[in-house]
Design a protein around this motif. Structure first.
Motif, PDB file in Angstrom:
ATOM      1  N   GLU A  28      20.890  61.351  62.748  1.00 33.12           N
ATOM      2  CA  GLU A  28      20.700  60.157  63.576  1.00 33.12           C
ATOM      3  C   GLU A  28      19.912  59.101  62.811  1.00 33.12           C
ATOM      4  O   GLU A  28      20.216  57.914  62.887  1.00 33.12           O
ATOM      5  N   GLU A  29      18.910  59.549  62.076  1.00 34.33           N
ATOM      6  CA  GLU A  29      18.121  58.637  61.268  1.00 34.33           C
ATOM      7  C   GLU A  29      19.008  57.943  60.233  1.00 34.33           C
ATOM      8  O   GLU A  29      18.945  56.735  60.043  1.00 34.33           O
ATOM      9  N   LEU A  30      19.873  58.721  59.585  1.00 39.57           N
ATOM     10  CA  LEU A  30      20.754  58.142  58.575  1.00 39.57           C
ATOM     11  C   LEU A  30      21.872  57.312  59.204  1.00 39.57           C
ATOM     12  O   LEU A  30      22.292  56.318  58.635  1.00 39.57           O
ATOM     13  N   PRO A  89      28.976  62.207  49.531  1.00 39.18           N
ATOM     14  CA  PRO A  89      27.816  61.339  49.708  1.00 39.18           C
ATOM     15  C   PRO A  89      26.602  62.012  50.346  1.00 39.18           C
ATOM     16  O   PRO A  89      25.501  61.485  50.286  1.00 39.18           O
ATOM     17  N   VAL A  90      26.791  63.191  50.946  1.00 37.80           N
ATOM     18  CA  VAL A  90      25.687  63.891  51.596  1.00 37.80           C
ATOM     19  C   VAL A  90      25.464  65.217  50.874  1.00 37.80           C
ATOM     20  O   VAL A  90      26.400  65.988  50.656  1.00 37.80           O
ATOM     21  N   ARG A  91      24.212  65.455  50.497  1.00 36.44           N
ATOM     22  CA  ARG A  91      23.853  66.698  49.812  1.00 36.44           C
ATOM     23  C   ARG A  91      22.603  67.260  50.474  1.00 36.44           C
ATOM     24  O   ARG A  91      21.697  66.521  50.816  1.00 36.44           O
ATOM     25  N   MET A  92      22.595  68.566  50.639  1.00 36.06           N
ATOM     26  CA  MET A  92      21.449  69.215  51.238  1.00 36.06           C
ATOM     27  C   MET A  92      21.087  70.429  50.400  1.00 36.06           C
ATOM     28  O   MET A  92      21.968  71.105  49.876  1.00 36.06           O
ATOM     29  N   ARG A  93      19.789  70.679  50.253  1.00 38.34           N
ATOM     30  CA  ARG A  93      19.348  71.885  49.555  1.00 38.34           C
ATOM     31  C   ARG A  93      18.134  72.455  50.261  1.00 38.34           C
ATOM     32  O   ARG A  93      17.362  71.735  50.891  1.00 38.34           O
ATOM     33  N   ALA A  94      18.001  73.774  50.129  1.00 40.23           N
ATOM     34  CA  ALA A  94      16.889  74.483  50.747  1.00 40.23           C
ATOM     35  C   ALA A  94      16.151  75.272  49.671  1.00 40.23           C
ATOM     36  O   ALA A  94      16.770  75.854  48.784  1.00 40.23           O
ATOM     37  N   ALA A 150      23.945  59.172  49.845  1.00 42.46           N
ATOM     38  CA  ALA A 150      24.249  57.974  49.060  1.00 42.46           C
ATOM     39  C   ALA A 150      24.827  56.937  50.009  1.00 42.46           C
ATOM     40  O   ALA A 150      25.789  57.212  50.728  1.00 42.46           O
ATOM     41  N   THR A 151      24.225  55.755  50.048  1.00 39.97           N
ATOM     42  CA  THR A 151      24.685  54.693  50.941  1.00 39.97           C
ATOM     43  C   THR A 151      24.837  53.380  50.179  1.00 39.97           C
ATOM     44  O   THR A 151      24.214  53.177  49.136  1.00 39.97           O
ATOM     45  N   CYS A 152      25.664  52.520  50.734  1.00 42.65           N
ATOM     46  CA  CYS A 152      25.820  51.170  50.182  1.00 42.65           C
ATOM     47  C   CYS A 152      25.818  50.162  51.323  1.00 42.65           C
ATOM     48  O   CYS A 152      26.340  50.426  52.404  1.00 42.65           O
ATOM     49  N   CYS A 154      23.293  49.519  46.640  1.00 44.00           N
ATOM     50  CA  CYS A 154      23.536  50.932  46.935  1.00 44.00           C
ATOM     51  C   CYS A 154      22.224  51.672  46.753  1.00 44.00           C
ATOM     52  O   CYS A 154      21.413  51.320  45.894  1.00 44.00           O
ATOM     53  N   ARG A 155      22.027  52.704  47.586  1.00 47.27           N
ATOM     54  CA  ARG A 155      20.764  53.432  47.568  1.00 47.27           C
ATOM     55  C   ARG A 155      21.011  54.930  47.732  1.00 47.27           C
ATOM     56  O   ARG A 155      22.033  55.334  48.275  1.00 47.27           O
ATOM     57  N   LEU A 156      20.045  55.721  47.305  1.00 48.29           N
ATOM     58  CA  LEU A 156      20.042  57.151  47.585  1.00 48.29           C
ATOM     59  C   LEU A 156      18.918  57.389  48.583  1.00 48.29           C
ATOM     60  O   LEU A 156      17.743  57.199  48.273  1.00 48.29           O
ATOM     61  N   ARG A 157      19.302  57.756  49.812  1.00 48.12           N
ATOM     62  CA  ARG A 157      18.324  57.999  50.877  1.00 48.12           C
ATOM     63  C   ARG A 157      17.915  59.464  50.828  1.00 48.12           C
ATOM     64  O   ARG A 157      18.741  60.336  50.616  1.00 48.12           O
TER      65      ARG A 157
END
Length: 100
Positions: A11-13, A30-35, A79-81, A86-89
């Motif tokens: 929701e934030e993104l 564009p979306v990456r997640m790691r734990a 990754a957003t534009c 363009c930015r990496l959030r």
């Protein structure tokens, strides 16, 4: 198995889209997640995921030692534009847990 639901982070993104930002697939997913876990034995199996959109749910396989405790940190990158740049959030959340 434990599910880490990224709906709140999503929701934030997604709020970025309302400001004119969109997910940018130019560099792959564009979306990456790691734990990560401290101690590492709290997690088994897959520790990183990719997605083409939001929201998504990742399944974490928890360690099997009863009574083990520690912290799992989950990082979500998107990754957003927008029209101007363009930015990496990046968003990070930590979860303290005890295996029972």
């Amino acid at each position: 198995l434990c599910c880490v639901n990224c709906v709140g982070v999503a929701e934030e993104l997604r709020g970025l889209e309302r400001r004119g930002d969109a997910l940018d697939p130019a560099g792959g997913a564009p979306v990456r997640m790691r734990a990560e876990a401290d101690p590492p034995e709290l997690l088994r199996g897959t520790r990183s995921w990719t997605a083409d959109g939001l929201p998504f749910t990742a399944r974490l396989a928890l360690g099997s030692e009863r009574g083990a405790s520690g912290r799992i940190t989950v990082e979500l990158l998107a990754a957003t534009c927008a029209a101007d740049a363009c930015r990496l959030r990046r968003t990070q959340r930590a979860y303290d847990l005890v295996l029972t």
